[in-house]
Scaffold this active site. Sequence first.
Site, short mmCIF file in Angstrom:
data_model
loop_
_atom_site.label_atom_id
_atom_site.label_comp_id
_atom_site.label_asym_id
_atom_site.label_seq_id
_atom_site.Cartn_x
_atom_site.Cartn_y
_atom_site.Cartn_z
N LYS A 79 24.37 20.46 -92.26
CA LYS A 79 25.47 19.50 -92.42
C LYS A 79 26.03 19.51 -93.84
O LYS A 79 26.89 18.72 -94.18
CB LYS A 79 24.97 18.08 -92.13
CG LYS A 79 24.42 17.87 -90.74
CD LYS A 79 23.99 16.41 -90.62
CE LYS A 79 23.23 16.15 -89.35
NZ LYS A 79 22.64 14.80 -89.36
N ARG A 109 10.93 27.83 -98.87
CA ARG A 109 11.48 29.19 -98.96
C ARG A 109 12.99 29.09 -98.76
O ARG A 109 13.45 28.36 -97.87
CB ARG A 109 10.87 30.07 -97.88
CG ARG A 109 11.60 31.39 -97.71
CD ARG A 109 10.89 32.32 -96.78
NE ARG A 109 9.68 32.86 -97.42
CZ ARG A 109 8.93 33.82 -96.88
NH1 ARG A 109 9.24 34.32 -95.69
NH2 ARG A 109 7.86 34.26 -97.50
N THR A 115 3.61 33.33 -94.42
CA THR A 115 3.63 32.37 -95.52
C THR A 115 3.59 30.95 -94.99
O THR A 115 2.77 30.13 -95.41
CB THR A 115 4.85 32.61 -96.43
OG1 THR A 115 4.83 33.98 -96.84
CG2 THR A 115 4.82 31.71 -97.65
N HIS A 156 8.05 35.57 -105.49
CA HIS A 156 7.22 35.10 -104.37
C HIS A 156 5.80 34.89 -104.91
O HIS A 156 4.89 35.66 -104.60
CB HIS A 156 7.25 36.13 -103.25
CG HIS A 156 6.72 35.65 -101.93
ND1 HIS A 156 5.96 34.50 -101.78
CD2 HIS A 156 6.84 36.18 -100.69
CE1 HIS A 156 5.63 34.37 -100.51
NE2 HIS A 156 6.17 35.37 -99.82
C1 NCD Z 1 7.38 39.06 -97.86
C2 NCD Z 1 8.54 38.19 -98.24
O1 NCD Z 1 8.89 37.25 -97.52
O2 NCD Z 1 9.07 38.45 -99.31
N1 NCD Z 1 6.68 38.57 -96.76
C3 NCD Z 1 5.67 37.68 -96.95
O3 NCD Z 1 5.87 36.57 -97.38
N2 NCD Z 1 4.42 38.09 -96.70
C4 NCD Z 1 7.70 40.50 -97.73
C5 NCD Z 1 8.86 40.91 -96.89
O4 NCD Z 1 9.52 40.10 -96.25
O5 NCD Z 1 9.12 42.11 -96.86
#
Ligand code: NCD
Length: 303
Positions: free
Chosen positions: A80, A101, A52, A129
């Site tokens: 912090k 994220r 990502t 996501h």
């Molecule tokens: C996924 C996530 O981060 O949710 N990965 C991703 O972004 N391709 C899937 C996972 O972590 O299993």
Amino acid sequence: MRHLIDIMDLSVEELDEMIAVAKDIIDNPEKYAHKCDGMKLATLFFEPSTRTRLSFEAAMYELGGNVLGFSEAQSSSAAKGESVSDTIRTVGCYADIIAMRHPKEGAPVVGTRRSTVPVINAGDGGHNHPTQTLTDLLTISREKGRLNNLTIGLCGDLKFGRTVHSLISAMSRYDNVKFVLISPEELKVPEYLKEEVIIRNGLECEETTDLEKVMPELDILYMTRVQRERFFNEQDYLRLKDSYILTPEKLETAKEDLSILHPLPRVNEISVEVDDDPRAVYFKQVLNGKFIRMALILKLLNK
Ligand code: NCD
């Protein structure tokens, strides 16, 4: 100013338009090489990532822009005690768009409240996501030539798998899509999603623990990893982690034109022998992630 927090923030028309832009980028990359000259994307990753974050960064570079950011919470002022809201407000002084994220569900929404630039949710805890879903939609569209009239099997950790939640929401808006939800009892799709998306829209849906039984009916098989980091105790993870392991033998009854997707990372739920099967498209999916994120950046920056 638009943000992307939930895949439902985009209309079906917008999804279709972004898929078309991504396909045009694939065919004519030179047309897009300077669209974001002089602009900056910040990637704020409070949780691990390979695809990502790097696909967002590659996407911005291929549009002529630059990137800055951090890839772990420990190296930011979050360590912090800074709030997400203050971090986002700060980064908005340096960057034109932010992809973030965070392990906490809802953190990106909080981030948008005082943000002066568009914020993209690159995964919030076990919730959503949306940019993985854009990747999945582009992949399904390229492989099958359509996003309707499909039977889609989602297999593995449907409880904590945020990519599954966003994908079900997105696919619920296309015609004649049947969902086959394949998971252990303890890892079924959360009730809120079943009630608010599947039941409310009267979607066709089958729940099972048996992957082999449903294999012959699937057009898409979306495998997922058991989300170890979201379990409350290690014993439950150890008991459930090997629930499904896709092998060439299990694919013997599958359709010739099945497409096997996985958001990755894979742990052991797809054996490496499956990688050579032409129906395995998860590494093509990785590449599609860059193109659709290019289309998303262009959309949110009005380019
Ligand atoms: C996924 C996530 O981060 O949710 N990965 C991703 O972004 N391709 C899937 C996972 O972590 O299993």
